[in-house]
Write an enzyme that holds these catalytic residues in place. Structure first.
Site, PDB file in Angstrom:
ATOM      1  N   LYS A  81     -29.229  54.339  29.788  1.00 36.32           N
ATOM      2  CA  LYS A  81     -30.085  53.904  28.676  1.00 36.32           C
ATOM      3  C   LYS A  81     -31.292  53.105  29.161  1.00 36.32           C
ATOM      4  O   LYS A  81     -32.238  52.910  28.404  1.00 36.32           O
ATOM      5  CB  LYS A  81     -29.284  53.117  27.635  1.00 36.32           C
ATOM      6  CG  LYS A  81     -28.771  51.775  28.090  1.00 36.32           C
ATOM      7  CD  LYS A  81     -28.089  51.032  26.950  1.00 36.32           C
ATOM      8  CE  LYS A  81     -27.644  49.653  27.391  1.00 36.32           C
ATOM      9  NZ  LYS A  81     -27.059  48.864  26.321  1.00 36.32           N
ATOM     10  N   ASP A  82     -31.279  52.646  30.435  1.00 37.22           N
ATOM     11  CA  ASP A  82     -32.434  51.917  30.983  1.00 37.22           C
ATOM     12  C   ASP A  82     -33.505  52.839  31.553  1.00 37.22           C
ATOM     13  O   ASP A  82     -34.607  52.393  31.862  1.00 37.22           O
ATOM     14  CB  ASP A  82     -31.990  50.967  32.116  1.00 37.22           C
ATOM     15  CG  ASP A  82     -31.107  49.825  31.619  1.00 37.22           C
ATOM     16  OD1 ASP A  82     -31.202  49.495  30.424  1.00 37.22           O
ATOM     17  OD2 ASP A  82     -30.343  49.276  32.427  1.00 37.22           O
ATOM     18  N   ARG A 129     -33.067  47.967  17.948  1.00 38.77           N
ATOM     19  CA  ARG A 129     -32.226  49.037  17.391  1.00 38.77           C
ATOM     20  C   ARG A 129     -30.997  48.453  16.705  1.00 38.77           C
ATOM     21  O   ARG A 129     -30.647  48.845  15.585  1.00 38.77           O
ATOM     22  CB  ARG A 129     -31.794  49.978  18.535  1.00 38.77           C
ATOM     23  CG  ARG A 129     -30.680  50.954  18.167  1.00 38.77           C
ATOM     24  CD  ARG A 129     -30.143  51.655  19.410  1.00 38.77           C
ATOM     25  NE  ARG A 129     -29.499  50.755  20.350  1.00 38.77           N
ATOM     26  CZ  ARG A 129     -28.267  50.289  20.229  1.00 38.77           C
ATOM     27  NH1 ARG A 129     -27.523  50.631  19.185  1.00 38.77           N
ATOM     28  NH2 ARG A 129     -27.753  49.475  21.127  1.00 38.77           N
ATOM     29  N   ARG A 130     -30.337  47.528  17.384  1.00 49.69           N
ATOM     30  CA  ARG A 130     -29.153  46.906  16.788  1.00 49.69           C
ATOM     31  C   ARG A 130     -29.540  46.068  15.565  1.00 49.69           C
ATOM     32  O   ARG A 130     -28.856  46.114  14.542  1.00 49.69           O
ATOM     33  CB  ARG A 130     -28.433  46.028  17.813  1.00 49.69           C
ATOM     34  CG  ARG A 130     -27.725  46.834  18.902  1.00 49.69           C
ATOM     35  CD  ARG A 130     -27.174  45.942  20.004  1.00 49.69           C
ATOM     36  NE  ARG A 130     -26.426  46.721  21.003  1.00 49.69           N
ATOM     37  CZ  ARG A 130     -26.317  46.389  22.275  1.00 49.69           C
ATOM     38  NH1 ARG A 130     -26.908  45.304  22.732  1.00 49.69           N
ATOM     39  NH2 ARG A 130     -25.617  47.136  23.110  1.00 49.69           N
ATOM     40  N   ARG A 151     -31.347  37.022  25.276  1.00 47.55           N
ATOM     41  CA  ARG A 151     -31.365  37.742  26.548  1.00 47.55           C
ATOM     42  C   ARG A 151     -30.251  37.195  27.408  1.00 47.55           C
ATOM     43  O   ARG A 151     -29.566  36.271  27.035  1.00 47.55           O
ATOM     44  CB  ARG A 151     -32.705  37.527  27.257  1.00 47.55           C
ATOM     45  CG  ARG A 151     -33.810  38.426  26.769  1.00 47.55           C
ATOM     46  CD  ARG A 151     -34.719  38.841  27.919  1.00 47.55           C
ATOM     47  NE  ARG A 151     -33.998  39.475  29.006  1.00 47.55           N
ATOM     48  CZ  ARG A 151     -34.503  39.711  30.200  1.00 47.55           C
ATOM     49  NH1 ARG A 151     -35.735  39.341  30.465  1.00 47.55           N
ATOM     50  NH2 ARG A 151     -33.797  40.296  31.136  1.00 47.55           N
ATOM     51  N   ARG A 157     -24.503  35.595  27.073  1.00 50.63           N
ATOM     52  CA  ARG A 157     -24.482  36.019  25.669  1.00 50.63           C
ATOM     53  C   ARG A 157     -23.202  35.572  24.955  1.00 50.63           C
ATOM     54  O   ARG A 157     -23.252  35.026  23.865  1.00 50.63           O
ATOM     55  CB  ARG A 157     -24.664  37.538  25.582  1.00 50.63           C
ATOM     56  CG  ARG A 157     -26.038  37.968  26.060  1.00 50.63           C
ATOM     57  CD  ARG A 157     -26.234  39.459  25.978  1.00 50.63           C
ATOM     58  NE  ARG A 157     -27.508  39.821  26.599  1.00 50.63           N
ATOM     59  CZ  ARG A 157     -28.308  40.776  26.152  1.00 50.63           C
ATOM     60  NH1 ARG A 157     -27.984  41.472  25.091  1.00 50.63           N
ATOM     61  NH2 ARG A 157     -29.436  41.053  26.770  1.00 50.63           N
ATOM     62  N   CYS A 244     -37.541  52.180  25.377  1.00 53.06           N
ATOM     63  CA  CYS A 244     -36.196  51.705  25.032  1.00 53.06           C
ATOM     64  C   CYS A 244     -36.246  50.370  24.308  1.00 53.06           C
ATOM     65  O   CYS A 244     -35.214  49.809  23.965  1.00 53.06           O
ATOM     66  CB  CYS A 244     -35.288  51.641  26.255  1.00 53.06           C
ATOM     67  SG  CYS A 244     -35.606  50.297  27.351  1.00 53.06           S
TER      68      CYS A 244
END
Length: 319
Positions: A81-82, A129-130, A151, A157, A244
């Site tokens: 996904k990166d 997106r989330r 981040r 997190r 992305c």
């Protein structure tokens, strides 16, 4: 093949090291050669800026690719996904192994599931997106949530929840599985609620395009179904002209009749980060047998989404 060790370029994060170590073991088995990890620091690892601001796509990838092109490493492992959607001519995606769980997960205080969060709950994520999908879900279910941009690595997190700054954070299931921390998940978010990032849960093994022997060896780790799925997802992303950091979710999955795989379904979503507008569509077709067929599946769905107004929702990109 000689016994000289193969050099695998990896980011230094705990997650990158874990997934690269797993790939190293697999490559060692198919080549009969030892594999050594070469740690490379990327701009995305050292910058404290918001990912959307520093360019999203590619910030974790460029340094690894430069090392490949300079011959300092033989191959590299990326979180798919990166990866930017355009592939450089001098590098080849030699293998896309079997995909991990593509879903997003919640790590919340007091073991809470998403639906159990109190009104006004603060949920941390760095992903537009989330945010778009969580806010849309909350809006349609009469919940009030506040999405907070964060981040940092997994420890950082989850630390925001443990120290009470946030009620919950959203992470990728695959990452927590790979570092052995899936027991901290308090809720798996259904893909009907939150579609993952294109390619989420999949790894990409990349090497120089002129290294035919290595390409052939790494190819033994390739999973054709995973490759077809992520190719369709990334084709959708590219056709929406989104990096992305854009609020795009996509997932291709296989529809089986008993043991026989019949079709591939591709779902896509794009939305405003506040969740007030979402364009969500899906298409189903024969399982792609070639790269071009998988690309076409993504492009077709993107065209339908653009016709439904997706382009106007992409305008929130941080420039």
């Amino acid at each position: 093949m000689n016994e000289q060790a193969l050099r695998l370029g990896t980011r230094r994060s705990k997650l990158a090291m874990a997934q690269s170590g797993q790939v190293a073991d697999a490559v060692s088995q198919v080549t009969g050669r030892p594999v050594e990890l070469v740690e490379i620091t990327t701009y995305g690892d050292t910058s404290r800026e918001n990912l959307a601001q520093i360019g999203g796509t590619g910030v974790f990838v460029t340094a690894l690719r430069d090392a490949l092109l300079r011959g300092e490493v033989d191959f590299a492992v990326h979180s798919l996904k990166d990866l930017p959607t355009t592939q450089p001519d001098d590098l080849v995606l030699a293998a896309v192994p079997v995909r991990e769980d593509p879903r997003d997960v919640l790590v919340a205080r007091d073991g809470l599931a998403f639906a159990e969060l109190p009104n006004g709950a603060r949920i941390g994520t760095g992903s537009p997106r989330r945010m778009a999908q969580l806010n849309a879900y909350a809006r349609s279910h009469g919940m009030t949530i506040e999405t907070v941009a964060i981040r940092g690595n997994v420890d950082t997190r989850i630390g925001y929840v443990r120290n009470g700054e946030l009620d919950a954070v959203v992470l990728a299931a695959a990452g927590l599985n790979r570092i052995g921390r899936s027991d901290e998940v308090t809720d798996f978010l259904s893909v009907d609620t939150v579609l993952p990032a294109p390619g989420q849960g999949a790894l990409a093994i990349e090497c120089a395009a002129d290294n035919a022997d290595l390409i052939a060896a790494l190819g033994e780790l390739d999973d054709p179904f995973t490759r077809a799925a992520v190719t369709a997802e990334r084709s959708l992303l590219a056709a929406l002209e989104a990096g992305c950091s854009a609020p795009v979710g996509a997932l291709a999955d296989l529809l089986a009749d008993g043991q026989i795989v019949k079709e591939m379904r591709l779902r896509g979503v794009v939305g405003t980060t506040d969740g007030s507008t979402l364009v969500q569509l899906s298409t189903t077709g024969p399982v792609p047998e070639t790269h071009d067929q998988a690309m076409a599946l993504g492009r077709e769905l993107a065209a339908e989404m653009l016709a439904k107004g997706a382009a106007g929702l992409m305008g929130e990109r941080a420039l």
